[in-house]
Design a protein around this motif. Structure first.
Motif, PDB file in Angstrom:
ATOM      1  N   HIS A  29       0.837  -1.190   0.000  1.00 21.66           N
ATOM      2  CA  HIS A  29       0.000   0.000   0.000  1.00 21.66           C
ATOM      3  C   HIS A  29       0.878   1.250   0.000  1.00 21.66           C
ATOM      4  N   HIS A  35      -6.707  -2.383   4.202  1.00 17.09           N
ATOM      5  CA  HIS A  35      -7.953  -2.174   3.436  1.00 17.09           C
ATOM      6  C   HIS A  35      -8.017  -3.108   2.232  1.00 17.09           C
ATOM      7  N   HIS A  36      -6.941  -3.802   1.957  1.00 17.00           N
ATOM      8  CA  HIS A  36      -6.976  -4.818   0.906  1.00 17.00           C
ATOM      9  C   HIS A  36      -7.484  -6.154   1.436  1.00 17.00           C
TER      10      HIS A  36
END
Ligand code: HEM
Ligand SMILES: [Cu+2]
Ligand SMILES: [Cu+2]
Lengths: 513, 140
Positions: free
Chosen positions: A242, A291-292
């Motif tokens: 990220h 968030h993945h």
């Protein structure tokens, strides 16, 4: 500001040079080559998906290998090296130093990339660019998987070396009269993105080794059959990647900070706001990796934490957008090709960010996750924003590198095709995702909405392809036959809008630039 | 250089307010749908390269298709026998990874009768593209 001239030199002299403009040229040529290789793969994928059933690719294994190589190529062999190219050219000039801090290390960092590319392209692994275990441990065919792992290992080391070089060049070698706060925003972008690399990349390096020993059967970190946990890999991977998406986007924004004030013929609205936004992004980018992973069965609390961490990065991105718009406001804008790509890139950056907010609003992610929405989301960033910024910058550097002008009319045609193609392709992918189509599938059932949207997306991809072929033609033709550029003012903006410091390449000999 | 920054601050305030609104709303919705109702019937879902099998509470087993009743709450207990898959019924926004060595749960209550698609939404190899099943919801 002259970086290179059309004075013929034997190619080996450039290849074995350690001068930052020569290394920059190597990076640039290699990264554009990789862009066309990765683009050809994307076109093959899009032809296959044009309609249900077999179109071009005979079996799903080939398809899976192609999308893996496409993603790996575009991120590691096109975007990272093209950013390094721009940084090599301009960072030493901007901090007023004669070269990068460690010229030999600089050349080594570049020369690690072609062998790594060979490993990736000859191996053709099939597990996607995040090599998800346990598939990558127990199912992915050898030796492709090993070659990919070694290739990425080498690329990771290369990017760490070049980051060290940027950080030292900017912090230690800058001219004593130049305070850090006054360093141009493009150089600031390289400082912040390099620091992110140094903090993030070692985690992935460790994960790759663990993946390798898992594949060899001597460990079971990510293999549940040996007591391991595949989700641990996801954490390690996204902890690196990220932040890494900001490593890609920050230099592209830095390039826009060069182009937009210049072509608006106004100073940047707020230098300090740009610096602040870079620093905030670099810090906050470490607060959102999971968030993945909303759909891996995380608890409500974990999901909340990472949603908040992700949302926290948005205001900083919004500050950049504001800075660009405020600079253009009341400016005397000249819409030459570099400016068009920069402004188009900002528009798509905004749209992409809005889609990202949807991804991170937890219940909505369960609609978008692993669907074509996500594919559209990150392509708006990687192509619509980052590649746009980079390509605009290639047009901008063209006269400085070749001494000649590219053809402006064809440049505009390229921009229009790229912009229209990107909108058709990537916005439609968002909608297709809402209709439930998963990503990474070789074929799909005959659902009417899927069929028509896939056809449209493939048409959009073809439009982009036509634009890219024009780009290539324009570069090659203009390099040899273009109008000689007025190096004091190649874009006709009035001389005072250019960067005032020149650089001499010692290999151009005495008396040359 | 001289410029005033109030416009930027107002703009940032608006952006931040919007984000807080979106975040709060998302938090609130997720908080409600995170908990399955007490009386939800449990369906065991097993993913495996490259098909789905299901086991009802009464022990009946199905492969490649799943029969459920309308307006009835179901809680899926999802596991995988080999690699990571993702259990997805797009029509009802049911989506959850199937991970070897873990059991993940997700619940729903179909409010519509008919025939719907079940698909794998996480890359799992050769036949990932066709790892599909059918959901039949019977009206009562
Ligand atoms: C406004 C800022 C952003 C937000 C809020 C955001 C949010 C998200 C979220 C939540 C996901 C996960 C989607 C899912 O898999 O369900 C995602 C995926 C992704 N984002 Fe972003 N993002 C932002 C910026 C970026 C930027 C700047 C980049 C690239 C430069 C980027 C690249 C990606 C990629 C590559 C994925 C896909 C990962 C994968 O599943 O393979 N995002 N984004
Ligand atoms: Cu992310
Ligand atoms: Cu699958």
């Amino acid at each position: 500001m002259v970086l290179e001239l059309a004075r013929p030199r034997p190619i080996w002299q450039i290849m074995f040079s350690t001068h930052h403009t020569d290394v920059g040229l190597l990076y640039l040529v290699f990264s554009l080559l990789a862009m066309f290789v990765g683009g050809a793969m994307a076109i093959a994928l899009r032809i296959e998906l044009f309609a249900p059933g077999i179109q071009l690719i005979e079996d799903s294994m080939t398809y899976n290998r192609l999308f893996t190589a496409h993603g790996t190529t575009m991120i590691f062999l096109f975007l990272l090296p093209s950013a390094a190219a721009v940084g090599n050219y301009l960072v030493p000039i901007m901090v007023r130093y004669k070269d990068m801090a460690y010229p030999k290390l600089n050349a080594i960092a570049f020369w690690m990339i072609p062998p790594a590319a060979a490993l990736v392209w000859l191996g053709m692994a099939d597990f996607g660019w995040y090599a998800n275990p346990p598939y990558s441990v127990i199912s992915a065919p050898a030796p492709a998987a090993e070659m990919w792992i070694f290739g990425l290992k080498v690329l990771g080391v290369s990017s760490i070396l070049s980051s060290i070089n940027f950080v030292v060049t900017i912090l230690k070698c800058k001219h004593p009269d130049l305070s850090l706060g006054k360093v141009p925003l493009l150089a600031w972008s390289f400082l912040t993105s390099s620091i992110i690399v140094l903090a993030a990349m070692p985690t992935f390096a460790a994960a790759l080794l663990m993946l390798l020993t898992d594949r060899l059967g001597v460990s079971g970190f990510f293999n549940p059959a040996m007591g391991g946990d595949p989700i641990a890999y996801s954490h390690l991977f996204w902890f690196t990647f990220h932040p890494e998406v900001y490593v890609l986007v920050i230099p592209a924004i830095g390039m826009m900070y060069e182009i937009i004030p210049r072509f608006s013929r106004r100073p940047i609205f707020s230098h300090s706001s740009g610096v602040a936004a870079f620093i905030i992004l670099a810090l906050v980018s470490f607060a959102s990796w999971a968030h993945h992973m909303f759909a891996t069965g995380m608890s409500f609390t974990e999901k909340t934490v990472f949603m908040v961490g992700t949302l926290a990065a948005v205001p900083a991105s919004a500050m950049h957008v504001f800075n660009f718009l405020a600079t253009m406001w009341n400016g005397r804008i000249k819409f030459a090709t570099p400016m068009m790509f920069a402004v188009g890139g900002i528009a798509l950056f905004f749209a992409a960010g809005a889609g990202g907010v949807v991804n991170t609003a937890m219940p909505l992610d369960f609609i978008t996750h692993d669907s074509y929405w996500v594919v559209g989301h990150f392509h708006l960033f990687v192509f619509g924003t980052i590649a746009f910024g980079t390509i605009g910058f290639v047009y901008y550097l063209f006269p400085y590198i070749t001494g000649r002008m590219y053809n402006e009319k064809w440049g505009v045609v390229h921009f229009i095709l790229a912009f229209v193609g990107a909108c058709i392709t990537f916005f439609t992918q968002h909608i297709l995702g809402l209709f439930g189509m998963p990503r990474r599938i070789y074929d799909y059932p005959e659902i009417d909405s899927w069929i028509s949207m896939n056809a449209l997306i493939s048409v959009g991809a073809m439009i982009i392809l036509v634009g890219m072929v024009i780009f290539l033609g324009n570069m090659i033709y203009s390099m040899a036959k273009g109008k000689p550029a007025n190096l004091e003012d190649p874009f006709g903006l009035g001389g005072k809008y250019y960067y005032p410091f020149a650089q001499r390449n010692p290999q151009h000999g005495e008396g040359g630039y | 250089m001289a410029h005033s920054n109030w416009a930027e601050w107002i703009y940032l305030g608006v952006v931040t307010a919007l984000l807080i609104y979106v975040g709060a709303e998302a938090w609130n919705v997720e908080r409600i749908i995170d908990h399955a109702p007490e009386d939800a019937e449990i369906i065991k879902v097993t993913a495996q390269q490259w098909f789905w099998s299901f086991e009802h509470e009464d022990g009946t087993k199905e492969v490649g298709e799943l029969h459920l009743k309308k307006d009835h709450a179901y809680k899926f207990e999802i596991q995988s026998k080999d690699v990571v898959h993702n259990f997805n019924i797009p029509e009802f926004v049911v989506l959850m990874d199937a991970i070897p060595g873990r059991i993940n749960t997700v619940w729903f209550s179909p409010n519509e009768a008919g025939e719907f698609d079940i698909q794998c939404r996480e890359y799992c190899g050769l036949i990932h593209y066709n790892m599909r099943a059918k959901l039949f919801v019977e009206g009562v």
